[in-house]
Design a protein around this motif. Structure first.
Motif, mmCIF file in Angstrom:
data_model
loop_
_atom_site.group_PDB
_atom_site.id
_atom_site.type_symbol
_atom_site.label_atom_id
_atom_site.label_comp_id
_atom_site.label_asym_id
_atom_site.label_seq_id
_atom_site.Cartn_x
_atom_site.Cartn_y
_atom_site.Cartn_z
ATOM 1 N N CYS A 173 -15.803 -21.056 -30.314
ATOM 2 C CA CYS A 173 -16.409 -20.021 -29.469
ATOM 3 C C CYS A 173 -15.878 -20.109 -28.049
ATOM 4 C CB CYS A 173 -17.925 -20.213 -29.425
ATOM 5 S SG CYS A 173 -18.433 -21.667 -28.476
ATOM 6 N N ASP A 174 -16.121 -19.076 -27.284
ATOM 7 C CA ASP A 174 -15.938 -19.181 -25.837
ATOM 8 C C ASP A 174 -17.317 -19.321 -25.198
ATOM 9 O OD1 ASP A 174 -17.051 -16.637 -25.625
ATOM 10 O OD2 ASP A 174 -15.300 -15.720 -24.662
ATOM 11 N N GLN A 175 -17.342 -19.212 -23.879
ATOM 12 C CA GLN A 175 -18.612 -19.419 -23.161
ATOM 13 C C GLN A 175 -19.650 -18.350 -23.466
ATOM 14 O OE1 GLN A 175 -15.718 -18.693 -21.831
ATOM 15 N NE2 GLN A 175 -15.944 -16.764 -20.718
ATOM 16 N N ASP B 59 -18.410 -23.885 -19.279
ATOM 17 C CA ASP B 59 -17.284 -23.519 -18.409
ATOM 18 C C ASP B 59 -16.462 -22.402 -19.056
ATOM 19 O OD1 ASP B 59 -18.110 -25.493 -16.720
ATOM 20 O OD2 ASP B 59 -16.643 -26.974 -17.420
ATOM 21 N N SER B 60 -15.897 -21.535 -18.234
ATOM 22 C CA SER B 60 -15.138 -20.398 -18.747
ATOM 23 C C SER B 60 -13.827 -20.843 -19.386
ATOM 24 C CB SER B 60 -14.843 -19.436 -17.586
ATOM 25 O OG SER B 60 -14.173 -18.295 -18.067
ATOM 26 N N VAL B 61 -13.569 -20.298 -20.566
ATOM 27 C CA VAL B 61 -12.296 -20.533 -21.265
ATOM 28 C C VAL B 61 -11.759 -19.174 -21.704
ATOM 29 C CG1 VAL B 61 -12.927 -22.837 -22.064
ATOM 30 C CG2 VAL B 61 -13.471 -20.847 -23.487
ATOM 31 N N ASP B 62 -10.555 -19.173 -22.266
ATOM 32 C CA ASP B 62 -9.943 -17.935 -22.762
ATOM 33 C C ASP B 62 -10.028 -17.914 -24.285
ATOM 34 O OD1 ASP B 62 -9.358 -17.253 -20.150
ATOM 35 O OD2 ASP B 62 -7.336 -18.121 -20.231
ATOM 36 N N TYR B 63 -10.732 -16.911 -24.811
ATOM 37 C CA TYR B 63 -10.987 -16.876 -26.256
ATOM 38 C C TYR B 63 -9.725 -16.848 -27.128
ATOM 39 C CZ TYR B 63 -10.559 -11.860 -25.343
ATOM 40 O OH TYR B 63 -10.097 -10.644 -24.944
ATOM 41 N N PRO B 64 -8.566 -16.312 -26.642
ATOM 42 C CA PRO B 64 -7.381 -16.403 -27.519
ATOM 43 C C PRO B 64 -6.985 -17.855 -27.820
ATOM 44 C CG PRO B 64 -7.047 -14.728 -25.837
ATOM 45 C CD PRO B 64 -8.279 -15.494 -25.442
ATOM 46 N N LEU C 268 -16.374 -16.953 -32.517
ATOM 47 C CA LEU C 268 -17.435 -16.353 -31.705
ATOM 48 C C LEU C 268 -16.986 -16.193 -30.259
ATOM 49 C CD1 LEU C 268 -20.153 -18.844 -32.991
ATOM 50 C CD2 LEU C 268 -19.766 -16.536 -33.882
ATOM 51 N N CYS C 269 -17.264 -15.020 -29.713
ATOM 52 C CA CYS C 269 -17.123 -14.828 -28.264
ATOM 53 C C CYS C 269 -18.290 -13.937 -27.830
ATOM 54 C CB CYS C 269 -15.755 -14.258 -27.887
ATOM 55 S SG CYS C 269 -15.407 -12.587 -28.468
ATOM 56 N N GLY C 270 -18.224 -13.366 -26.649
ATOM 57 C CA GLY C 270 -19.366 -12.603 -26.167
ATOM 58 C C GLY C 270 -19.718 -11.446 -27.077
ATOM 59 N N THR C 271 -18.707 -10.686 -27.456
ATOM 60 C CA THR C 271 -18.905 -9.544 -28.352
ATOM 61 C C THR C 271 -18.385 -9.789 -29.765
ATOM 62 O OG1 THR C 271 -16.755 -8.661 -27.720
ATOM 63 C CG2 THR C 271 -18.677 -7.888 -26.451
ATOM 64 N N GLY C 272 -17.522 -10.772 -29.917
ATOM 65 C CA GLY C 272 -16.802 -10.975 -31.175
ATOM 66 C C GLY C 272 -15.530 -10.149 -31.243
ATOM 67 N N ILE C 273 -15.378 -9.213 -30.307
ATOM 68 C CA ILE C 273 -14.234 -8.301 -30.370
ATOM 69 C C ILE C 273 -12.931 -9.022 -30.019
ATOM 70 C CG2 ILE C 273 -13.182 -6.225 -29.399
ATOM 71 C CD1 ILE C 273 -16.064 -5.182 -28.860
ATOM 72 N N GLY C 274 -12.912 -9.639 -28.864
ATOM 73 C CA GLY C 274 -11.658 -10.258 -28.418
ATOM 74 C C GLY C 274 -11.185 -11.343 -29.352
ATOM 75 N N ILE C 275 -12.095 -12.191 -29.798
ATOM 76 C CA ILE C 275 -11.665 -13.312 -30.637
ATOM 77 C C ILE C 275 -11.247 -12.824 -32.030
ATOM 78 C CG2 ILE C 275 -13.900 -14.067 -31.611
ATOM 79 C CD1 ILE C 275 -12.908 -16.974 -30.676
HETATM 80 O O1 LIG Z 1 -14.049 -9.848 -26.256
HETATM 81 C C1 LIG Z 1 -14.224 -10.685 -25.357
HETATM 82 C C2 LIG Z 1 -15.440 -11.509 -25.294
HETATM 83 O O2 LIG Z 1 -16.610 -10.752 -25.337
HETATM 84 C C3 LIG Z 1 -15.500 -12.543 -24.185
HETATM 85 O O3 LIG Z 1 -16.493 -13.431 -24.575
HETATM 86 C C4 LIG Z 1 -15.822 -11.983 -22.817
HETATM 87 O O4 LIG Z 1 -14.861 -11.044 -22.401
HETATM 88 C C5 LIG Z 1 -15.918 -13.110 -21.785
HETATM 89 O O5 LIG Z 1 -16.430 -12.612 -20.581
HETATM 90 P P1 LIG Z 1 -16.763 -13.576 -19.368
HETATM 91 O O6 LIG Z 1 -15.453 -14.166 -18.909
HETATM 92 O O7 LIG Z 1 -17.365 -12.667 -18.333
HETATM 93 O O8 LIG Z 1 -17.699 -14.645 -19.841
#
Ligand SMILES: O=C[C@H](O)[C@H](O)[C@H](O)COP(=O)(O)O
Length: 147
Positions: free
Chosen positions: A7-9, A39-44, A65-72
């Motif tokens: 996941c990301d943050q 801490d903020s990371v990059d979902y890719p 998992l990420c905020g929306t699930g879209i990017g990941i």
């Molecule tokens: O599709 C992308 C995801 O929803 C990411 O979790 C989101 O863009 C991250 O946003 P932020 O850097 O504001 O936590």
């Protein structure tokens, strides 16, 4: 079955909760490839870690998992051999296995509640691919990368 999860943050709490749900299954082992803090990371980067475990054969399936699930999910689907399904409810989670043979379940931590996510995960790990006409279509999806 081994499942890799990441996941990301935007989905840290959901990831930790899903690990508790997966612990219900005695025949499932879980590998968590992060992130482990708020801490903020990059979902890719997380998507690459998840997919590498699957394409290497170390894990059979993944949960991304990420905020929306879209990017990941977009990132996971750039990897040959990966079929990531962004699901929003039990129906789409079930169909992603039965019709699409999804090997990655993607969800949004800022979108899906813990209760629905738990039900989606329970269904997704148990459902089988139906094959037949669906196999023909999945084969065509996978062949696109070779064109
Ligand atoms: O599709 C992308 C995801 O929803 C990411 O979790 C989101 O863009 C991250 O946003 P932020 O850097 O504001 O936590």
């Amino acid at each position: 079955m081994k499942i890799v999860i990441g996941c990301d943050q935007g989905a840290l709490e959901l990831k930790n909760y899903i690990k508790e749900v997966l612990a219900e299954f005695t025949d499932i082992t879980v590998e968590d490839v992060g992130t482990y803090t708020a801490d903020s990371v990059d979902y890719p980067d997380i998507a690459e870690k998840i997919c590498a475990k699957i394409t290497s054969g170390e894990a059979e399936r993944g949960i991304a998992l990420c905020g929306t699930g879209i990017g990941i999910s977009i990132a996971c689907n750039k990897v040959d051999g990966i079929r990531a399904a962004l699901c929003h409810n039990v129906f789409t989670a079930r169909m992603s296995r039965q019709h699409n043979d999804a090997n990655v379940l993607a969800m949004g931590g800022r979108d899906i509640g813990f209760g629905p996510a738990a039900e989606m995960v329970r269904v997704w790990v148990a459902e089988e691919f139906l094959g037949g006409r669906h196999k023909r279509r999945v084969d065509k999806i996978m062949a696109i990368a070779d064109k």
